[in-house]
Design a protein around this motif. Structure first.
Motif, PDB file in Angstrom:
ATOM      1  N   GLU A 103     -60.037  -8.262  22.462  1.00  0.00           N
ATOM      2  CA  GLU A 103     -60.231  -9.580  21.851  1.00  0.00           C
ATOM      3  C   GLU A 103     -59.558 -10.679  22.664  1.00  0.00           C
ATOM      4  O   GLU A 103     -58.472 -10.496  23.218  1.00  0.00           O
ATOM      5  N   GLY A 104     -60.221 -11.825  22.723  1.00  0.00           N
ATOM      6  CA  GLY A 104     -59.657 -13.025  23.299  1.00  0.00           C
ATOM      7  C   GLY A 104     -59.672 -14.123  22.254  1.00  0.00           C
ATOM      8  O   GLY A 104     -60.672 -14.296  21.551  1.00  0.00           O
ATOM      9  N   THR A 105     -58.562 -14.874  22.102  1.00  0.00           N
ATOM     10  CA  THR A 105     -58.485 -15.916  21.083  1.00  0.00           C
ATOM     11  C   THR A 105     -57.934 -17.210  21.678  1.00  0.00           C
ATOM     12  O   THR A 105     -57.206 -17.201  22.675  1.00  0.00           O
ATOM     13  N   TYR A 106     -58.304 -18.304  21.040  1.00  0.00           N
ATOM     14  CA  TYR A 106     -57.764 -19.621  21.397  1.00  0.00           C
ATOM     15  C   TYR A 106     -57.421 -20.363  20.110  1.00  0.00           C
ATOM     16  O   TYR A 106     -58.232 -20.399  19.172  1.00  0.00           O
ATOM     17  N   ARG A 107     -56.217 -20.947  20.057  1.00  0.00           N
ATOM     18  CA  ARG A 107     -55.761 -21.658  18.863  1.00  0.00           C
ATOM     19  C   ARG A 107     -55.337 -23.083  19.233  1.00  0.00           C
ATOM     20  O   ARG A 107     -54.601 -23.307  20.200  1.00  0.00           O
ATOM     21  N   TYR A 108     -55.811 -24.032  18.425  1.00  0.00           N
ATOM     22  CA  TYR A 108     -55.445 -25.440  18.600  1.00  0.00           C
ATOM     23  C   TYR A 108     -54.689 -25.878  17.347  1.00  0.00           C
ATOM     24  O   TYR A 108     -55.204 -25.781  16.231  1.00  0.00           O
ATOM     25  N   THR A 109     -53.459 -26.355  17.517  1.00  0.00           N
ATOM     26  CA  THR A 109     -52.592 -26.702  16.394  1.00  0.00           C
ATOM     27  C   THR A 109     -52.280 -28.192  16.399  1.00  0.00           C
ATOM     28  O   THR A 109     -51.978 -28.766  17.449  1.00  0.00           O
ATOM     29  N   VAL A 110     -52.362 -28.784  15.231  1.00  0.00           N
ATOM     30  CA  VAL A 110     -52.021 -30.199  15.042  1.00  0.00           C
ATOM     31  C   VAL A 110     -50.840 -30.281  14.085  1.00  0.00           C
ATOM     32  O   VAL A 110     -50.899 -29.758  12.964  1.00  0.00           O
ATOM     33  N   ASN A 111     -49.773 -30.922  14.538  1.00  0.00           N
ATOM     34  CA  ASN A 111     -48.550 -31.014  13.758  1.00  0.00           C
ATOM     35  C   ASN A 111     -48.175 -32.483  13.542  1.00  0.00           C
ATOM     36  O   ASN A 111     -47.443 -33.066  14.338  1.00  0.00           O
ATOM     37  N   PRO A 112     -48.656 -33.111  12.462  1.00  0.00           N
ATOM     38  CA  PRO A 112     -48.271 -34.496  12.166  1.00  0.00           C
ATOM     39  C   PRO A 112     -46.787 -34.559  11.790  1.00  0.00           C
ATOM     40  O   PRO A 112     -46.323 -33.801  10.927  1.00  0.00           O
ATOM     41  N   ARG A 113     -46.041 -35.466  12.419  1.00  0.00           N
ATOM     42  CA  ARG A 113     -44.607 -35.559  12.175  1.00  0.00           C
ATOM     43  C   ARG A 113     -44.247 -36.956  11.660  1.00  0.00           C
ATOM     44  O   ARG A 113     -44.644 -37.960  12.252  1.00  0.00           O
TER      45      ARG A 113
END
Length: 238
Positions: A103-113
């Motif tokens: 398996e290959g995965t890609y994750r995009y995370t948004v962290n509003p501060r």
């Protein structure tokens, strides 16, 4: 010498052949790991405990017998149940053999501060998983290479080793699973970063639709910290 090698092969075969032997082996490994790691926290003046809630939808679609794509949007909350961050993860799984999947995965995370600029991060992962059905038990071992420790605190590179065991309860829609996972940090500061122990279950609502609930304990080896993660998710298989 040949007799010794033959005995080792037979022991390994017996381990996978007998599900109860496999279960006992997994329990023993877990107990040993807990007792080896526990003394460090006992000697500490204070151990910080953090709580996190996660909720997401796991969508997967089989392109053919060997290829599957997945998409997982997820939101995370802190211990006060205030919004923390959200992420999107996509994956492609290839199954060259009945017991093996890549398996290959890609994750995009948004962290509003609050009071700061929004933080964005990218994570990728490559993994190989071997599975074996042992009666009603389903044992699995997964190795993953990634540039994230799934905690937002470290963006170093890691090897992750996960051992899992599920059980198919007769005439039940509930499928429980337990697992433990080691996070090995790579590079100059390499070593055991943390251990993750988890328990959860999927409940089949109707065809290809599941509701999942799980608890994870992240036991940090590099600092006096425990993170408790409660997850509620919905799975749809197309």
């Amino acid at each position: 010498m040949r007799r010794f090698q033959s005995n080792k092969v037979n022991c390994f075969y017996d381990l996978f052949k007998d599900p109860f032997t496999m279960v006992k082996s997994i329990v023993r490994i877990a107990v040993v790991l807990v007792f080896v790691l526990a003394p460090r926290q006992v000697q500490a003046q204070e151990v910080n405990n953090e709580l996190e809630y996660r909720s997401g939808i796991d969508l997967s679609y089989k392109l053919n017998k060997k290829l599957k794509v997945s998409f997982v949007p997820e939101i995370r909350f802190d211990d006060s149940f205030d919004f923390d961050k959200y992420l999107f993860e996509g994956g492609l799984t290839y199954k060259p053999l009945k017991f093996l999947s890549l398996e290959g995965t890609y994750r995009y995370t948004v962290n509003p501060r609050t009071g700061k600029d929004t933080e964005y991060s990218n994570r990728f992962g490559l993994s190989a998983k071997a599975e074996k059905e042992l009666g009603r038990f389903d044992a699995g071992f997964k190795i993953r290479y990634t540039n994230d420790a799934d905690d937002g605190a470290s963006d170093d590179e890691f090897f992750r080793y996960k051992l899992s065991l599920g059980y198919n309860i007769p005439k039940s829609k509930l499928t429980p699973e337990i697992a433990m996972e080691a996070f090995q940090q790579l590079g100059n500061d390499g070593g055991l970063y943390k251990m993750r122990f988890s328990a959860g279950a999927d409940y089949k609502l109707f065809k290809n639709n599941y509701l999942g609930l799980s608890y994870k304990l992240d036991y940090y080896h590099t600092e006096y910290l425990n993170k408790h993660i409660v997850s509620l998710g919905y799975k749809i298989k197309f």
